[in-house]
Design an enzyme around this catalytic site. Structure first.
Site, short mmCIF file in Angstrom:
data_model
loop_
_atom_site.label_atom_id
_atom_site.label_comp_id
_atom_site.label_asym_id
_atom_site.label_seq_id
_atom_site.Cartn_x
_atom_site.Cartn_y
_atom_site.Cartn_z
N LYS A 38 65.27 44.49 67.78
CA LYS A 38 66.15 45.57 67.30
C LYS A 38 65.81 46.86 68.04
CE LYS A 38 64.96 47.77 63.35
NZ LYS A 38 64.78 49.21 63.52
N ASN A 39 64.52 47.15 68.19
CA ASN A 39 64.10 48.44 68.74
C ASN A 39 64.16 48.52 70.26
OD1 ASN A 39 63.83 49.22 66.14
ND2 ASN A 39 61.58 49.25 66.13
N CYS B 158 63.26 60.35 55.85
CA CYS B 158 63.59 59.02 55.32
C CYS B 158 62.37 58.52 54.54
CB CYS B 158 63.98 58.06 56.44
SG CYS B 158 62.59 57.62 57.47
N ARG C 71 61.25 62.90 60.06
CA ARG C 71 61.57 62.32 61.37
C ARG C 71 61.92 63.48 62.33
NH1 ARG C 71 62.45 56.77 60.64
NH2 ARG C 71 61.95 56.58 62.86
N ASP D 71 54.72 49.54 62.38
CA ASP D 71 55.78 48.72 61.78
C ASP D 71 55.24 47.43 61.16
OD1 ASP D 71 58.36 49.55 64.23
OD2 ASP D 71 57.48 50.65 62.57
N ARG E 85 68.57 45.44 57.40
CA ARG E 85 68.64 46.39 58.53
C ARG E 85 67.87 45.86 59.73
NH1 ARG E 85 67.06 52.35 57.31
NH2 ARG E 85 67.40 52.26 59.54
C1 EPZ Z 1 60.44 54.20 66.68
O1 EPZ Z 1 60.85 55.29 65.88
C2 EPZ Z 1 60.85 52.94 65.93
N1 EPZ Z 1 62.29 52.92 65.75
C3 EPZ Z 1 60.17 52.88 64.56
O2 EPZ Z 1 60.50 51.63 63.97
C4 EPZ Z 1 58.66 52.92 64.78
O3 EPZ Z 1 58.02 52.94 63.51
C5 EPZ Z 1 58.29 54.17 65.58
O4 EPZ Z 1 59.01 54.19 66.83
C6 EPZ Z 1 56.80 54.20 65.92
O5 EPZ Z 1 56.45 53.07 66.64
C7 EPZ Z 1 63.08 52.52 66.79
O6 EPZ Z 1 62.61 52.25 67.87
C8 EPZ Z 1 64.54 52.45 66.51
P1 EPZ Z 1 58.36 58.14 67.05
P2 EPZ Z 1 60.76 56.80 66.48
O7 EPZ Z 1 59.21 59.23 67.60
O8 EPZ Z 1 60.95 56.79 67.93
C9 EPZ Z 1 56.38 62.09 65.39
C10 EPZ Z 1 61.36 50.19 62.35
O9 EPZ Z 1 60.80 49.86 61.29
N2 EPZ Z 1 57.39 62.81 66.18
O10 EPZ Z 1 57.58 57.30 68.00
O11 EPZ Z 1 61.67 57.64 65.65
C11 EPZ Z 1 56.98 61.30 64.23
O12 EPZ Z 1 57.15 62.11 63.08
C12 EPZ Z 1 61.32 51.62 62.79
O13 EPZ Z 1 61.91 49.38 63.15
C13 EPZ Z 1 57.32 64.20 66.28
O14 EPZ Z 1 56.43 64.82 65.72
O15 EPZ Z 1 59.26 57.19 66.15
C14 EPZ Z 1 55.94 60.23 64.02
O16 EPZ Z 1 54.89 60.78 63.24
C15 EPZ Z 1 60.79 52.55 61.70
N3 EPZ Z 1 58.26 64.86 67.01
C16 EPZ Z 1 55.41 59.95 65.43
O17 EPZ Z 1 55.77 61.09 66.20
C17 EPZ Z 1 59.27 64.19 67.67
O18 EPZ Z 1 60.09 64.84 68.34
C18 EPZ Z 1 55.99 58.71 66.09
O19 EPZ Z 1 57.38 58.77 65.95
C19 EPZ Z 1 59.32 62.78 67.56
C20 EPZ Z 1 58.37 62.12 66.81
#
Ligand code: EPZ
Length: 425
Positions: A22-23, A117, A122, A310, A402
């Site tokens: 999915k990701n 969420c 996020r 995850d 989902r």
């Molecule tokens: C991706 O989300 C995945 N989703 C998530 O999987 C996964 O948990 C996450 O990466 C971490 O591996 C998809 O790929 C669709 P991040 P993403 O930006 O990219 C902080 C699932 O269950 N951050 O890597 O949104 C954020 O708050 C989903 O399949 C900032 O501070 O996650 C978090 O603490 C859930 N500023 C950390 O970084 C930003 O601009 C990692 O988030 C962006 C992120």
């Protein structure tokens, strides 16, 4: 809203097949925007997140079609409405990854600021900082992010993309996609190294992009004038594979998990072996067996190649039955603990201290009605329900749909007893 009725305890045995990721599918679907024409993406799973994202691409002007063999065809010839509406973004935060490709292709994009969420805030500040470094002018309007490229187009730059929690997966995806069409060279330092980002980069290179350093925290992109539509097969879903591994372990069963890449899952395999679970490479995947007791283990989630956030909830369900105390530390989404209260309702003994959870192993879990909250927490409740004594009822299983395709049918084929009941609305 559907519910699951899960009879336990059961012992799983047999073969399961892992679907496409999915990701990886979501950013690769977004990448199709970069090249006018028809792209075909293979092994895209049938999930509600995928169909919601497909609706968003159609809103932008794309046409989508699934062929009888499941290939997803995206015709992005026309992008005439560069707006990601709140109604869709609020349902699927990953919608943010249209930002980079629409900006690069169209020169302007409006995407609703994704709200929080179940797993926490996020923020997208790093996404926006990276795109601004490429020359985009960005402002907020009525809850929407508005990004505009300069008249001469985006320009390559050296960009640091690290944040307080390390790298960002979709932030890297956004800036990487935008940089492929920017003038000159871009360096993304502290890029996400998740296999899904490598898959995106490989897909972009197949479209004519010039990306090196794939799989490393430093991506180097030489901008090109144009990209071509692509035919591409996404990688297997390592989080689904890891969920099946835990399913074998928690039910002290034996599963042959096909179509999984152990090379992408070394941190997961390391923890499983530490817990006393046998993981053996087998043709096209692995065989996971648990015979003896579950040993306690310490788990800290980190960006790849660290232990994936995850799979934190699923492993917490497993460790709740360990012989001794385990410590689980969530360093990516510190609030990602909606499953704790629900597992405790099933007689687990979990105590949260900030981003750390003390998991005191118990002898058994007891069935109870529980509430699914987010995708992976819901998977943890299904895993717990398969080993708990009695009938566990999981409410709001749309959260599971989902990210897991027909999960109850696939688990029932290897010995689970899960029935999906349409709840009288
Ligand atoms: C991706 O989300 C995945 N989703 C998530 O999987 C996964 O948990 C996450 O990466 C971490 O591996 C998809 O790929 C669709 P991040 P993403 O930006 O990219 C902080 C699932 O269950 N951050 O890597 O949104 C954020 O708050 C989903 O399949 C900032 O501070 O996650 C978090 O603490 C859930 N500023 C950390 O970084 C930003 O601009 C990692 O988030 C962006 C992120």
């Amino acid at each position: 809203m559907d519910i699951f009725r899960i009879e336990g305890p059961v012992r799983l045995s047999g073969t399961v097949n892992v679907n496409g990721s999915k990701n990886a599918s979501l950013p690769i679907m977004a990448a199709a925007i970069l090249a006018a024409g028809k792209s075909v993406i293979k092994s895209v799973p049938y999930l509600s997140d995928i169909s919601v994202f497909g609706q968003l691409l159609c809103q932008l002007g794309c046409e989508l079609d699934r062929s009888p063999n499941g290939d997803l065809c995206i015709d992005s010839d026309v992008i005439d409405n560069p707006i990601g509406e709140y109604d869709i973004v609020r349902r699927m935060r990953a919608s943010i990854c249209i930002l980079g490709p629409v900006l690069a292709r169209y020169g302007r994009v409006e995407v609703s600021m994704p709200g929080g969420c179940a797993i926490g805030d996020r923020p997208v500040d790093i996404h926006l900082r990276g795109l601004a470094e490429l020359g985009a002018k960005i402002h907020l309007k009525n809850g929407n992010i508005v990004a505009e490229a300069p008249r001469g187009g985006l320009k390559g730059k050296d960009i640091f993309m690290g944040g307080p929690f390390g790298s960002t997966v979709l932030g890297t995806a956004n800036v990487l996609m935008a940089a492929t069409l920017a003038k000159g060279k871009t360096v993304i330092e502290s890029a996400a190294c998740e296999p899904e980002i490598s898959d995106l980069a490989n897909c972009l290179n197949k479209m004519g992009a010039k990306i090196t350093g794939i799989g490393s925290p430093r991506l180097i992109i030489e901008g090109v004038k144009q990209l071509q539509p692509v035919e591409y097969q996404v990688i297997p879903d390592r989080i689904e594979a890891g969920t099946f591994m835990v399913a074998a372990a928690i039910t002290s069963g034996k599963l042959h998990i096909q179509n999984c890449r152990l090379d992408d899952m070394m941190a997961v395999v390391d923890r499983l072996r530490n817990i006393g679970v046998t993981v053996e490479a087998a043709e096209g995947g692995c065989v996971v067996t648990r015979k003896g007791s579950i040993k306690p283990a310490d788990i800290t989630t980190q960006p790849h190649p660290g232990f994936p956030t995850d799979l934190q909830a699923q492993f917490m369900a497993l460790l709740s039955l360990a012989k001794g105390n385990s410590i689980v530390i969530e360093k990516v989404f510190p609030d990602r603990f909606m499953h704790i209260a629900e597992l405790n309702r099933m007689a687990a003994n979990l105590r949260k201290e900030g981003p750390t959870v003390i998991v005191a192993g118990v002898k058994k879990l007891i069935a109870a009605p529980v509430m699914a909250s987010d995708l992976r927490a819901s998977a943890a409740l299904v895993l717990a329900g398969m080993v708990a004594q009695g009938t566990t009822v999981v409410n709001r299983v749309y959260h599971i749909d989902r990210g897991y395709e027909r999960i109850e049918e696939r688990l029932n084929l290897v010995g689970a007893k899960i029935s999906r009941v349409a709840e009288a609305s």
